[in-house]
Write a protein that holds these residues in place. Structure first.
Motif, PDB file in Angstrom:
ATOM      1  N   ASN A 101      25.712 -14.591   1.304  1.00  0.00           N
ATOM      2  CA  ASN A 101      26.342 -13.304   0.236  1.00  0.00           C
ATOM      3  C   ASN A 101      25.540 -13.503  -0.877  1.00  0.00           C
ATOM      4  O   ASN A 101      25.310 -12.243  -1.610  1.00  0.00           O
ATOM      5  N   ARG A 102      25.229 -14.623  -1.555  1.00  0.00           N
ATOM      6  CA  ARG A 102      24.508 -14.556  -2.881  1.00  0.00           C
ATOM      7  C   ARG A 102      22.941 -14.066  -2.533  1.00  0.00           C
ATOM      8  O   ARG A 102      22.672 -12.966  -3.382  1.00  0.00           O
ATOM      9  N   ILE A 103      22.578 -14.117  -1.497  1.00  0.00           N
ATOM     10  CA  ILE A 103      20.969 -13.600  -1.361  1.00  0.00           C
ATOM     11  C   ILE A 103      21.040 -11.895  -1.312  1.00  0.00           C
ATOM     12  O   ILE A 103      20.636 -11.172  -1.601  1.00  0.00           O
ATOM     13  N   LYS A 104      22.284 -11.376  -0.649  1.00  0.00           N
ATOM     14  CA  LYS A 104      22.804 -10.225  -0.298  1.00  0.00           C
ATOM     15  C   LYS A 104      22.681  -9.537  -1.791  1.00  0.00           C
ATOM     16  O   LYS A 104      22.262  -8.390  -2.110  1.00  0.00           O
ATOM     17  N   LYS A 105      23.650  -9.994  -2.684  1.00  0.00           N
ATOM     18  CA  LYS A 105      23.943  -9.588  -3.862  1.00  0.00           C
ATOM     19  C   LYS A 105      22.709  -9.637  -4.797  1.00  0.00           C
ATOM     20  O   LYS A 105      22.567  -8.406  -5.519  1.00  0.00           O
ATOM     21  N   LEU A 106      21.682 -10.331  -4.572  1.00  0.00           N
ATOM     22  CA  LEU A 106      20.565 -10.616  -5.541  1.00  0.00           C
ATOM     23  C   LEU A 106      19.624  -9.739  -4.875  1.00  0.00           C
ATOM     24  O   LEU A 106      18.879  -8.696  -5.677  1.00  0.00           O
ATOM     25  N   GLU A 107      19.409  -9.393  -3.774  1.00  0.00           N
ATOM     26  CA  GLU A 107      18.490  -8.271  -2.955  1.00  0.00           C
ATOM     27  C   GLU A 107      19.138  -6.858  -3.740  1.00  0.00           C
ATOM     28  O   GLU A 107      18.269  -5.923  -3.792  1.00  0.00           O
ATOM     29  N   LYS A 108      20.576  -6.801  -3.614  1.00  0.00           N
ATOM     30  CA  LYS A 108      21.249  -5.355  -4.167  1.00  0.00           C
ATOM     31  C   LYS A 108      20.671  -5.254  -5.753  1.00  0.00           C
ATOM     32  O   LYS A 108      20.194  -4.366  -5.965  1.00  0.00           O
ATOM     33  N   GLU A 109      20.879  -6.291  -6.272  1.00  0.00           N
ATOM     34  CA  GLU A 109      20.430  -6.092  -7.937  1.00  0.00           C
ATOM     35  C   GLU A 109      18.760  -5.991  -7.944  1.00  0.00           C
ATOM     36  O   GLU A 109      18.397  -5.096  -8.804  1.00  0.00           O
ATOM     37  N   ASN A 110      18.171  -6.637  -7.189  1.00  0.00           N
ATOM     38  CA  ASN A 110      16.539  -6.374  -7.226  1.00  0.00           C
ATOM     39  C   ASN A 110      16.404  -5.149  -6.956  1.00  0.00           C
ATOM     40  O   ASN A 110      15.485  -4.330  -7.528  1.00  0.00           O
ATOM     41  N   LYS A 111      16.912  -4.254  -5.938  1.00  0.00           N
ATOM     42  CA  LYS A 111      16.649  -3.083  -5.705  1.00  0.00           C
ATOM     43  C   LYS A 111      16.953  -2.351  -6.660  1.00  0.00           C
ATOM     44  O   LYS A 111      16.391  -1.178  -7.066  1.00  0.00           O
ATOM     45  N   ARG A 112      18.418  -2.305  -7.267  1.00  0.00           N
ATOM     46  CA  ARG A 112      18.903  -1.569  -8.460  1.00  0.00           C
ATOM     47  C   ARG A 112      17.984  -1.644  -9.578  1.00  0.00           C
ATOM     48  O   ARG A 112      17.422  -0.359 -10.526  1.00  0.00           O
ATOM     49  N   LEU A 113      17.272  -2.716  -9.902  1.00  0.00           N
ATOM     50  CA  LEU A 113      16.349  -2.881 -11.080  1.00  0.00           C
ATOM     51  C   LEU A 113      15.124  -2.296 -10.814  1.00  0.00           C
ATOM     52  O   LEU A 113      14.431  -1.711 -11.646  1.00  0.00           O
ATOM     53  N   LYS A 114      14.622  -2.407  -9.500  1.00  0.00           N
ATOM     54  CA  LYS A 114      13.335  -1.728  -8.943  1.00  0.00           C
ATOM     55  C   LYS A 114      13.567  -0.111  -9.273  1.00  0.00           C
ATOM     56  O   LYS A 114      12.596   0.438  -9.946  1.00  0.00           O
ATOM     57  N   ASP A 115      14.794   0.366  -8.661  1.00  0.00           N
ATOM     58  CA  ASP A 115      15.106   1.563  -9.137  1.00  0.00           C
ATOM     59  C   ASP A 115      14.958   2.184 -10.488  1.00  0.00           C
ATOM     60  O   ASP A 115      14.317   3.177 -10.604  1.00  0.00           O
ATOM     61  N   GLU A 116      15.562   1.379 -11.268  1.00  0.00           N
ATOM     62  CA  GLU A 116      15.675   1.738 -12.847  1.00  0.00           C
ATOM     63  C   GLU A 116      14.246   1.721 -13.461  1.00  0.00           C
ATOM     64  O   GLU A 116      13.989   2.520 -14.186  1.00  0.00           O
ATOM     65  N   LEU A 117      13.600   0.818 -12.941  1.00  0.00           N
ATOM     66  CA  LEU A 117      12.249   0.664 -13.668  1.00  0.00           C
ATOM     67  C   LEU A 117      11.308   1.631 -13.143  1.00  0.00           C
ATOM     68  O   LEU A 117      10.416   2.283 -14.097  1.00  0.00           O
ATOM     69  N   LEU A 118      11.386   2.315 -11.968  1.00  0.00           N
ATOM     70  CA  LEU A 118      10.778   3.202 -11.530  1.00  0.00           C
ATOM     71  C   LEU A 118      11.391   4.689 -12.246  1.00  0.00           C
ATOM     72  O   LEU A 118      10.433   5.256 -12.785  1.00  0.00           O
ATOM     73  N   LYS A 119      12.382   4.894 -12.615  1.00  0.00           N
ATOM     74  CA  LYS A 119      13.091   5.828 -13.373  1.00  0.00           C
ATOM     75  C   LYS A 119      12.300   5.785 -14.780  1.00  0.00           C
ATOM     76  O   LYS A 119      12.141   6.793 -15.207  1.00  0.00           O
ATOM     77  N   LEU A 120      12.516   4.908 -15.509  1.00  0.00           N
ATOM     78  CA  LEU A 120      11.884   4.438 -16.855  1.00  0.00           C
ATOM     79  C   LEU A 120      10.340   4.613 -16.755  1.00  0.00           C
ATOM     80  O   LEU A 120      10.041   5.352 -17.700  1.00  0.00           O
ATOM     81  N   ARG A 121       9.731   4.407 -15.866  1.00  0.00           N
ATOM     82  CA  ARG A 121       8.307   4.736 -15.820  1.00  0.00           C
ATOM     83  C   ARG A 121       7.869   6.051 -15.775  1.00  0.00           C
ATOM     84  O   ARG A 121       7.106   6.574 -16.463  1.00  0.00           O
ATOM     85  N   GLY A 122       9.007   6.603 -15.140  1.00  0.00           N
ATOM     86  CA  GLY A 122       8.780   8.260 -14.662  1.00  0.00           C
ATOM     87  C   GLY A 122       9.156   8.951 -16.082  1.00  0.00           C
ATOM     88  O   GLY A 122       8.445   9.545 -16.660  1.00  0.00           O
ATOM     89  N   MET A 123       9.861   8.356 -17.073  1.00  0.00           N
ATOM     90  CA  MET A 123      10.327   9.074 -18.141  1.00  0.00           C
ATOM     91  C   MET A 123       9.080   8.754 -19.063  1.00  0.00           C
ATOM     92  O   MET A 123       8.898   9.929 -19.715  1.00  0.00           O
ATOM     93  N   VAL A 124       8.673   7.796 -19.142  1.00  0.00           N
ATOM     94  CA  VAL A 124       7.599   7.164 -20.111  1.00  0.00           C
ATOM     95  C   VAL A 124       6.277   8.226 -19.892  1.00  0.00           C
ATOM     96  O   VAL A 124       5.537   8.552 -20.578  1.00  0.00           O
ATOM     97  N   TYR A 125       6.117   8.298 -18.642  1.00  0.00           N
ATOM     98  CA  TYR A 125       5.015   9.016 -17.924  1.00  0.00           C
ATOM     99  C   TYR A 125       5.113  10.586 -18.292  1.00  0.00           C
ATOM    100  O   TYR A 125       4.324  11.396 -18.764  1.00  0.00           O
ATOM    101  N   ASP A 126       6.303  11.242 -18.217  1.00  0.00           N
ATOM    102  CA  ASP A 126       6.719  12.566 -18.674  1.00  0.00           C
ATOM    103  C   ASP A 126       6.584  12.694 -20.306  1.00  0.00           C
ATOM    104  O   ASP A 126       6.173  13.888 -20.700  1.00  0.00           O
ATOM    105  N   LYS A 127       6.705  11.780 -21.082  1.00  0.00           N
ATOM    106  CA  LYS A 127       6.452  12.074 -22.436  1.00  0.00           C
ATOM    107  C   LYS A 127       5.142  12.369 -22.912  1.00  0.00           C
ATOM    108  O   LYS A 127       4.839  12.800 -23.763  1.00  0.00           O
ATOM    109  N   PHE A 128       4.232  11.757 -21.926  1.00  0.00           N
ATOM    110  CA  PHE A 128       2.809  11.733 -22.542  1.00  0.00           C
ATOM    111  C   PHE A 128       2.224  12.754 -21.789  1.00  0.00           C
ATOM    112  O   PHE A 128       1.800  13.459 -21.073  1.00  0.00           O
TER     113      PHE A 128
END
Length: 128
Positions: A101-128
């Motif tokens: 159960n802990r592994i599943k939760k951590l994998e979910k959180e890891n995926k969420r953080l990767k998605d969030e990082l991808l969005k933030l990178r996209g926003m930074v790329y759009d500004k330049f």
């Protein structure tokens, strides 16, 4: 010439009979104690607990039948070692389930953080 003297062995016989009765009482008390403590009942345990010889236990048919009967009754019961092993297996299973159960939760959180990082990178790329 031989004398026709008959030996008086009554006293020896009475003493042997009395010792046998005392040993039987010790065996009975030992069996009762083993039952109360839920210990394994077999010839070795009864002999050790009562302080009588195994030969006495085997030669006294009534006691022998009683020990064999109690031993057969206990065959179906789980020994303390078996219960402990089952408890250990059950606790291992629950630990594995909790870790999964802990592994599943951590994998979910890891995926969420990767998605969030991808969005933030996209926003930074759009500004330049």
């Amino acid at each position: 010439m031989r004398s026709k003297h008959i030996r008086n062995t009554e006293g020896v016989k009475k003493h042997a009979q009395m010792k046998s009765q005392e040993a039987a009482q010790k065996v009975d008390q030992a069996i009762q104690h083993l039952i109360k403590t839920k210990a394994k009942i077999n010839f070795n345990q009864v002999a050790m607990e009562s302080g009588v010889s195994k030969a006495f236990l085997y030669n006294n048919q009534e006691i022998r039948n009683r020990i064999e009967g109690l031993r057969k009754q206990q065959e179906g019961l789980n020994s303390p070692q078996t219960i402990k092993r089952n408890m250990t297996d059950a606790s291992k299973d629950s630990l594995i389930a909790a870790k999964n159960n802990r592994i599943k939760k951590l994998e979910k959180e890891n995926k969420r953080l990767k998605d969030e990082l991808l969005k933030l990178r996209g926003m930074v790329y759009d500004k330049f």
